[in-house]
Design an enzyme around this catalytic site. Structure first.
Site, short mmCIF file in Angstrom:
data_model
loop_
_atom_site.label_atom_id
_atom_site.label_comp_id
_atom_site.label_asym_id
_atom_site.label_seq_id
_atom_site.Cartn_x
_atom_site.Cartn_y
_atom_site.Cartn_z
N GLU A 108 0.82 -1.22 0.00
CA GLU A 108 0.00 0.00 0.00
C GLU A 108 0.85 1.26 0.00
O GLU A 108 0.51 2.27 -0.60
CB GLU A 108 -1.00 -0.01 1.16
CG GLU A 108 -0.43 -0.09 2.55
CD GLU A 108 -0.15 -1.52 3.02
OE1 GLU A 108 0.52 -2.27 2.29
OE2 GLU A 108 -0.54 -1.86 4.16
N CYS A 140 0.41 -1.92 8.32
CA CYS A 140 1.40 -1.67 9.39
C CYS A 140 1.38 -0.19 9.77
O CYS A 140 0.78 0.64 9.08
CB CYS A 140 2.79 -2.10 8.94
SG CYS A 140 3.56 -0.98 7.76
N1 THU Z 1 3.60 -5.80 4.24
C1 THU Z 1 2.84 -5.02 3.41
O1 THU Z 1 2.97 -5.07 2.18
N2 THU Z 1 1.93 -4.18 3.98
C2 THU Z 1 1.76 -4.02 5.33
O2 THU Z 1 0.99 -3.18 5.76
C3 THU Z 1 2.51 -4.88 6.25
C4 THU Z 1 3.47 -5.83 5.68
C5 THU Z 1 4.62 -6.67 3.64
C6 THU Z 1 6.04 -6.28 3.95
C7 THU Z 1 6.76 -7.58 3.81
O3 THU Z 1 7.14 -7.73 2.44
C8 THU Z 1 5.74 -8.65 4.15
O4 THU Z 1 4.47 -7.99 4.11
C9 THU Z 1 5.92 -9.28 5.52
O5 THU Z 1 6.06 -8.33 6.49
#
Ligand code: THU
Length: 157
Positions: free
Chosen positions: A75, A108
């Site tokens: 995102e 996150c």
């Molecule tokens: N990740 C996302 O793409 N979006 C989030 O909001 C949290 C985590 C991805 C980062 C990483 O490549 C994988 O998920 C595991 O953390």
């Protein structure tokens, strides 16, 4: 000291078929974007899709690096692309899903900040769909996802 409270309203939809066609399609677009993820380290693929107020849809996915912190969330990468390439447009809805999807995909902290920055810049609410295998959490404004998000004093309105 006075104790204050923050309440957050959110929608919980246990069956995706109960969502509008537009929202369902956006979740499907985000799911398709999961297949473009580069996630050999986490094996956790995330797909994101935005629908602008004119109906255009753009998607992206998480991209990891062997130098681990250099990767980018789905995102956040998408919102930076939007800022660079569609700066005049307003995002109506952002959908986030993962594969595998044991639970709804909730962004996150760093992504919440960037979603909140984007919402503040465009001055209209960004709806967020956090998709799971069948269920979806729906939030009507990014602000609710990150109370007390950071703003520079000069940019406060
Ligand atoms: N990740 C996302 O793409 N979006 C989030 O909001 C949290 C985590 C991805 C980062 C990483 O490549 C994988 O998920 C595991 O953390």
């Amino acid at each position: 000291m006075e104790i204050r409270h923050i309440d957050i309203d959110y929608g919980y939809c246990s069956d995706r078929n109960d969502l509008s066609d537009e929202d369902r399609l956006l979740l499907v677009a985000a799911e398709k974007a999961c297949t473009t993820a580069y996630a050999p380290y986490s094996n956790f693929r995330v797909g994101a899709a935005v629908r602008f107020d004119d109906g255009e849809i753009l998607t992206s996915s998480n991209q990891e690096s062997v130098a681990f912190p250099s990767g980018i969330c789905a995102e956040r990468g998408l919102l930076y692309f939007v800022q660079a390439n569609r700066p005049q447009k307003k995002i109506r809805t952002l959908a986030i899903v993962s594969s595998p999807s044991p639970t709804e995909c909730t962004p996150c902290g760093a992504c919440r900040q960037v979603i909140a920055d984007t919402e503040q810049r465009q001055k209209t609410p960004i709806r967020i769909l956090m998709g799971g295998a069948q269920s979806t959490i729906v939030i009507e404004s990014a602000q609710a996802l990150l109370p007390f998000h950071f703003t520079l004093p000069a940019t406060k309105e």
